[in-house]
Design a protein around this motif. Sequence first.
Motif, short mmCIF file in Angstrom:
data_model
loop_
_atom_site.label_atom_id
_atom_site.label_comp_id
_atom_site.label_asym_id
_atom_site.label_seq_id
_atom_site.Cartn_x
_atom_site.Cartn_y
_atom_site.Cartn_z
N SER A 58 0.89 -1.34 0.11
CA SER A 58 -0.01 -0.05 0.19
C SER A 58 1.02 1.23 -0.05
CB SER A 58 -1.06 0.13 1.18
OG SER A 58 -1.67 1.17 1.35
N ALA A 59 0.62 2.17 -0.89
CA ALA A 59 1.55 3.13 -1.04
C ALA A 59 1.60 4.16 0.00
CB ALA A 59 1.20 4.15 -2.42
N GLU A 60 0.31 4.26 0.70
CA GLU A 60 0.17 5.06 1.88
C GLU A 60 0.93 4.62 2.88
OE1 GLU A 60 -2.07 3.48 0.27
OE2 GLU A 60 -3.67 5.07 -0.51
N ASP A 61 1.46 3.44 2.94
CA ASP A 61 2.33 3.21 4.15
C ASP A 61 4.02 3.70 3.91
OD1 ASP A 61 0.50 1.67 5.18
OD2 ASP A 61 1.29 -0.21 4.10
N MET A 77 6.20 1.61 -6.06
CA MET A 77 6.95 0.28 -5.77
C MET A 77 8.50 0.57 -5.67
SD MET A 77 4.77 -3.10 -6.73
CE MET A 77 5.02 -2.59 -8.70
N ALA A 78 8.82 1.22 -6.70
CA ALA A 78 10.20 1.68 -6.96
C ALA A 78 10.73 2.77 -5.82
CB ALA A 78 10.73 2.20 -8.06
N LEU A 79 9.88 3.48 -5.45
CA LEU A 79 10.31 4.68 -4.43
C LEU A 79 10.35 3.60 -3.14
CD1 LEU A 79 7.72 7.31 -5.40
CD2 LEU A 79 10.25 7.59 -4.96
N ALA A 80 9.37 3.08 -2.71
CA ALA A 80 9.53 1.92 -1.46
C ALA A 80 10.78 1.34 -1.38
CB ALA A 80 8.08 1.17 -1.30
N ALA A 81 11.11 0.44 -2.54
CA ALA A 81 12.35 -0.46 -2.44
C ALA A 81 13.45 0.46 -2.27
CB ALA A 81 12.17 -0.96 -3.78
N THR A 82 13.49 1.51 -3.08
CA THR A 82 14.81 2.64 -2.79
C THR A 82 15.02 3.18 -1.57
OG1 THR A 82 14.36 3.33 -5.20
CG2 THR A 82 15.65 4.62 -3.65
N GLU A 240 4.51 -8.83 -10.11
CA GLU A 240 4.83 -7.40 -10.13
C GLU A 240 5.85 -7.24 -8.50
OE1 GLU A 240 1.55 -4.73 -8.69
OE2 GLU A 240 0.73 -6.26 -7.38
N GLY A 241 6.50 -6.05 -8.86
CA GLY A 241 7.45 -5.73 -7.65
C GLY A 241 8.57 -4.85 -8.20
N ALA A 242 9.53 -4.58 -7.29
CA ALA A 242 10.53 -3.85 -7.39
C ALA A 242 11.88 -4.35 -6.63
CB ALA A 242 10.45 -2.28 -7.11
N GLY A 243 12.87 -4.28 -7.16
CA GLY A 243 13.89 -4.38 -6.49
C GLY A 243 15.07 -3.37 -6.70
#
Length: 422
Positions: A58-61, A77-82, A240-243
């Motif tokens: 959830s982007a809100e987190d 997702m990229a912002l959160a993983a970064t 889906e996802g980001a690394g």
Amino acid sequence: MQKKTRIVVTGMGAITPFGQGITSFWENLIAGKTAVRMTSDEQLRKWAPVTAEAATFSAEDFMERKLIRKTDRFSQMALAATAEALSDAGWKSREELNGDYDGNRVGIAMGCAFGGVQTLDEGMKRLAGGAAHAGPRLVPKSIPNAAAATIARQWGIHGPVITYSTACASSANAIGEASYWLRLGEADMVIAGGTECLFSPVILAGLRSAGALAVSGPEDDPGAWSRPFDAGRAGMVMGEGAGILILETYDHAVRRGAKIYAEFSGYGATNDAYHETAPDPTGFSAALAMTRALHQADIDPLQIDYVNAHATATQAGDAAESIALHEVFGNSLNRIPVSSIKGAVGHLLGAAAAVESIACIKALETETLPPTINCRQKDASAPADIVPDLSRHHRKIGFALSNSFGFGGQNGVLIWKNAASL
């Protein structure tokens, strides 16, 4: 080029179908679990009955509502993983990062095959519903470089910020090309990886028409639809996802006292020049990419202790990769464990190589090999040891090789070296 410039990984972050963070990803992966489920969206289910969704993301987190409105899910997702990767490397804020590095000397290399397809879907729906315009944010939210550009703004990064769009090899190429920036002295640190969310009716319908998606499997066990190296494999399952990986020169990482997870050792890139979707059945260029990565790493094939296979569970793809592996490693392939994590998390396309590199690095760090799940009857051409079903302790993994092969004949291979040998 300073060929001997050493490059290391000092931080990692991920959003995967197993949830938020490296810990969730790795613990579920080595436990032999699967994140593949029946597709939650009824419309998408018509094209892809099962998918590996990052359902708990959830982007809100992770960010303020204003930023959420300006970004597509793949950027979020990229912002959160970064943020996780930078925090892991020792920087929790823009100010902390700029205390160690000049923002002009930091780069971003992002892999992404398509960009913000969900934003495009929303725009098309608005126009089809009679709206006079699609919205001023549609283009900046959906362009493939939106994730990298947003990260640059959030963290004050002014160095090279480039997005690589080479289908399933996107983040392998992003990581590999980033290494050249460091070796050429064009950057001192690079945020490298990939992000992807292709849960769109038109994308899934197109992949289904191309025969790439698994459209059937055990009705009572959707988690078993992705079957890498299985004789009865029926296609890939979309995830889906980001690394994200933080790459630094070894010398600077040591000076600042950073934890080093692994050393980037080698990179090889080639093209099949064969077909727009099908791999070259001879595996020639896939083998060439592996050979190039080994040459850059200055090691012999016998020094590879683990191979993370691309193996998406398509008939043609797994077969071609098996041939290429036999070509590169010969009879020694019989003693090298090879596994594909796509049975567990599906195919993350542009983010796959980055997430699978994280799996390689964790394997080096923990001496644990992730399993190939759902392979009930191994294809006769597959490598002898595919680490079936369960993870395995494996002492002294010195080098891990990760394959990524994509539509358009794109091939990217990365080699990671155990940090214990530094």
